[in-house]
Scaffold this motif. Structure first.
Motif, PDB file in Angstrom:
ATOM      1  N   ALA A   3       0.844  -1.198   0.000  1.00 52.48           N
ATOM      2  CA  ALA A   3       0.000   0.000   0.000  1.00 52.48           C
ATOM      3  C   ALA A   3       0.877   1.244   0.000  1.00 52.48           C
ATOM      4  CB  ALA A   3      -0.926  -0.014   1.207  1.00 52.48           C
ATOM      5  N   PHE A   6       2.328   1.767  -3.365  1.00 53.09           N
ATOM      6  CA  PHE A   6       1.292   2.263  -4.279  1.00 53.09           C
ATOM      7  C   PHE A   6       1.072   3.761  -4.088  1.00 53.09           C
ATOM      8  CE2 PHE A   6      -3.258   2.920  -5.291  1.00 53.09           C
ATOM      9  CZ  PHE A   6      -3.174   2.642  -6.645  1.00 53.09           C
ATOM     10  N   ARG A   7       1.012   4.160  -2.759  1.00 48.54           N
ATOM     11  CA  ARG A   7       0.799   5.576  -2.474  1.00 48.54           C
ATOM     12  C   ARG A   7       1.948   6.401  -3.031  1.00 48.54           C
ATOM     13  NH1 ARG A   7      -1.746   4.143   2.193  1.00 48.54           N
ATOM     14  NH2 ARG A   7       0.182   3.994   3.353  1.00 48.54           N
ATOM     15  N   MET A  10       1.591   6.672  -6.740  1.00 39.09           N
ATOM     16  CA  MET A  10       0.515   7.614  -7.076  1.00 39.09           C
ATOM     17  C   MET A  10       0.990   9.038  -6.917  1.00 39.09           C
ATOM     18  SD  MET A  10      -3.197   6.384  -5.802  1.00 39.09           S
ATOM     19  CE  MET A  10      -3.838   7.976  -6.154  1.00 39.09           C
ATOM     20  N   GLY A  69     -12.570   5.690  -5.528  1.00 41.45           N
ATOM     21  CA  GLY A  69     -12.271   4.494  -6.310  1.00 41.45           C
ATOM     22  C   GLY A  69     -11.790   4.791  -7.711  1.00 41.45           C
ATOM     23  N   GLU A  71      -9.683   7.127  -8.945  1.00 43.05           N
ATOM     24  CA  GLU A  71      -8.224   7.297  -9.045  1.00 43.05           C
ATOM     25  C   GLU A  71      -7.513   5.969  -8.904  1.00 43.05           C
ATOM     26  OE1 GLU A  71      -7.393  11.734  -7.303  1.00 43.05           O
ATOM     27  OE2 GLU A  71      -6.414  10.022  -6.393  1.00 43.05           O
ATOM     28  N   ASP A  72      -7.933   5.201  -7.893  1.00 39.75           N
ATOM     29  CA  ASP A  72      -7.276   3.916  -7.639  1.00 39.75           C
ATOM     30  C   ASP A  72      -7.326   3.035  -8.876  1.00 39.75           C
ATOM     31  OD1 ASP A  72      -6.880   4.744  -5.130  1.00 39.75           O
ATOM     32  OD2 ASP A  72      -8.208   3.282  -4.160  1.00 39.75           O
ATOM     33  N   VAL A  73      -8.502   2.978  -9.502  1.00 38.15           N
ATOM     34  CA  VAL A  73      -8.657   2.072 -10.638  1.00 38.15           C
ATOM     35  C   VAL A  73      -7.866   2.577 -11.847  1.00 38.15           C
ATOM     36  CG1 VAL A  73     -10.301   1.060 -12.252  1.00 38.15           C
ATOM     37  CG2 VAL A  73     -10.866   1.188  -9.837  1.00 38.15           C
ATOM     38  N   VAL A  75      -5.269   4.672 -11.928  1.00 37.43           N
ATOM     39  CA  VAL A  75      -3.825   4.595 -11.689  1.00 37.43           C
ATOM     40  C   VAL A  75      -3.394   3.134 -11.627  1.00 37.43           C
ATOM     41  CG1 VAL A  75      -1.959   5.208 -10.101  1.00 37.43           C
ATOM     42  CG2 VAL A  75      -3.771   6.854 -10.588  1.00 37.43           C
ATOM     43  N   GLY A  76      -4.230   2.297 -11.025  1.00 36.62           N
ATOM     44  CA  GLY A  76      -3.938   0.860 -10.997  1.00 36.62           C
ATOM     45  C   GLY A  76      -3.813   0.299 -12.403  1.00 36.62           C
ATOM     46  N   ARG A  81      -2.081  -2.994 -12.687  1.00 40.23           N
ATOM     47  CA  ARG A  81      -2.655  -3.728 -11.555  1.00 40.23           C
ATOM     48  C   ARG A  81      -4.163  -3.827 -11.593  1.00 40.23           C
ATOM     49  NH1 ARG A  81       0.999  -0.467  -7.488  1.00 40.23           N
ATOM     50  NH2 ARG A  81       2.949  -1.507  -7.925  1.00 40.23           N
ATOM     51  N   LYS A  82      -4.770  -3.150 -12.517  1.00 32.57           N
ATOM     52  CA  LYS A  82      -6.233  -3.229 -12.653  1.00 32.57           C
ATOM     53  C   LYS A  82      -6.566  -3.628 -14.074  1.00 32.57           C
ATOM     54  CE  LYS A  82      -7.622  -1.782  -8.542  1.00 32.57           C
ATOM     55  NZ  LYS A  82      -8.346  -2.659  -7.635  1.00 32.57           N
TER      56      LYS A  82
END
Ligand SMILES: C[S@@+](CC[C@H](N)C(=O)[O-])C[C@H]1O[C@@H](n2cnc3c(N)ncnc32)[C@H](O)[C@@H]1O
Length: 285
Positions: A3, A6-7, A10, A69, A71-73, A75-76, A81-82
């Motif tokens: 995590a 990941f941060r 990002m 969600g 941004e996470d998706v 950027v993932g 990663r997504k």
């Protein structure tokens, strides 16, 4: 540990994009998206959908973005990663409202149908909302029906009946998507038509979507889509005919007038067989 990494990634991406484009991070992904789309277009306004907050310059609107969600998706996805389908789902969430009518043009095993159903309905069933889901394969209709039964069977508001019959909120049709206009009630407002092209995972690989019916279905979708609506495609290109189908989809999207549509694609450069995402957003008048 993961995590934290990941941060950090990002944050690095954020500052790189912010430096490059001189924009605050909270708007980084929006600008990234619109650059991919058309170079010159900002995302259009949609009165009741979250897309409205993306295009507004008002501080009160910009506080609504990013939707949790997103941004996470995105950027993932950039960092591998997504999956493409996860990106498609968060894009749908920007457009779909409770109570909307949407179409799953290739329901397959029902994963997308279920995701759409959750987006158009609410627990109290106050807003209504419905999903028209179709597939040329009977097996796919049964698979979708079974997934819905397993997941939602205990909820009365989502009662599911046999194939071809009315369901409370999902209507399943064993038919070709090129005929979608025949089952959508006249004058209805369709918010989204989604395609997940190719063959049924775990099923008969010889039954695949093909260019000529895909383009007919895209034309039908164009006719029935409401302003502020979305045509979404995940295009698989690893099987014979897949690349040709992508070309047909791209040609269709490229031909839509920029005054009414924002069309874009997301494609991995160094994974030539990875699925390609295509979005065609119909501007609100
Ligand atoms: C990649 S799968 C869809 C996966 C599905 N969206 C899910 O969430 O599981 C593609 C599906 O398109 C269906 N299909 C192929 N040609 C079609 C057509 N002309 N009209 C409707 N569905 C079609 C296939 O039978 C297959 O089930």
């Amino acid at each position: 540990m993961a995590a934290g990494l990941f941060r950090t990634e990002m944050s690095m991406l954020s500052s790189t994009l912010a430096r490059t484009y001189s924009i605050p991070f909270r708007k980084t992904l929006i600008s990234f998206d619109s650059r991919i789309a058309m170079q010159t277009n900002s995302l259009p306004r949609t009165r009741h959908s979250r897309v409205a907050s993306l295009s507004s310059s008002s501080p009160s609107h910009s506080r609504n973005f990013p939707v949790p969600g997103v941004e996470d998706v995105f950027v993932g996805y950039l960092f591998g990663r997504k999956k493409a389908t996860e990106v498609a789902h968060v894009v749908w969430e920007q457009v779909i409202q409770k109570g909307d009518m949407v179409i799953d043009a290739t329901c397959g095993n029902g994963n997308d149908t279920l995701a759409m159903l959750k987006m158009v309905t609410d627990d109290s069933d106050y807003f209504g909302g419905c999903v028209y889901a179709m597939d040329v394969q009977k097996d796919a209709i049964e698979s979708t029906s079974s997934l819905l039964n397993q997941t939602l069977g205990s909820k009365e508001s989502f009662s599911i009946y046999a194939e071809g019959m009315q369901k409370e909120r999902v209507k399943l049709f064993n038919m070709c998507h090129s005929k979608m206009e025949e089952i959508v009630p006249e004058n209805s407002s369709v918010r989204m038509v989604a395609f997940n092209l190719g063959y049924l995972p775990g099923g008969n690989k010889s039954i695949i979507t093909v260019s000529n019916t895909t383009v007919l279905a895209l034309r039908a979708a164009e006719r029935i889509l409401m302003p502020g609506g979305l045509i979404s495609l995940v295009v698989y290109i690893g099987h014979p005919g897949g690349r040709e189908e992508l070309e047909v989809v791209e040609a269709f999207g490229s031909s839509l007038p920029v005054s009414d549509w924002v069309c874009c694609k997301l494609q991995m450069l160094n994974r030539p067989l990875a699925p390609v995402l295509v979005f065609m957003f119909k501007r609100e008048k």
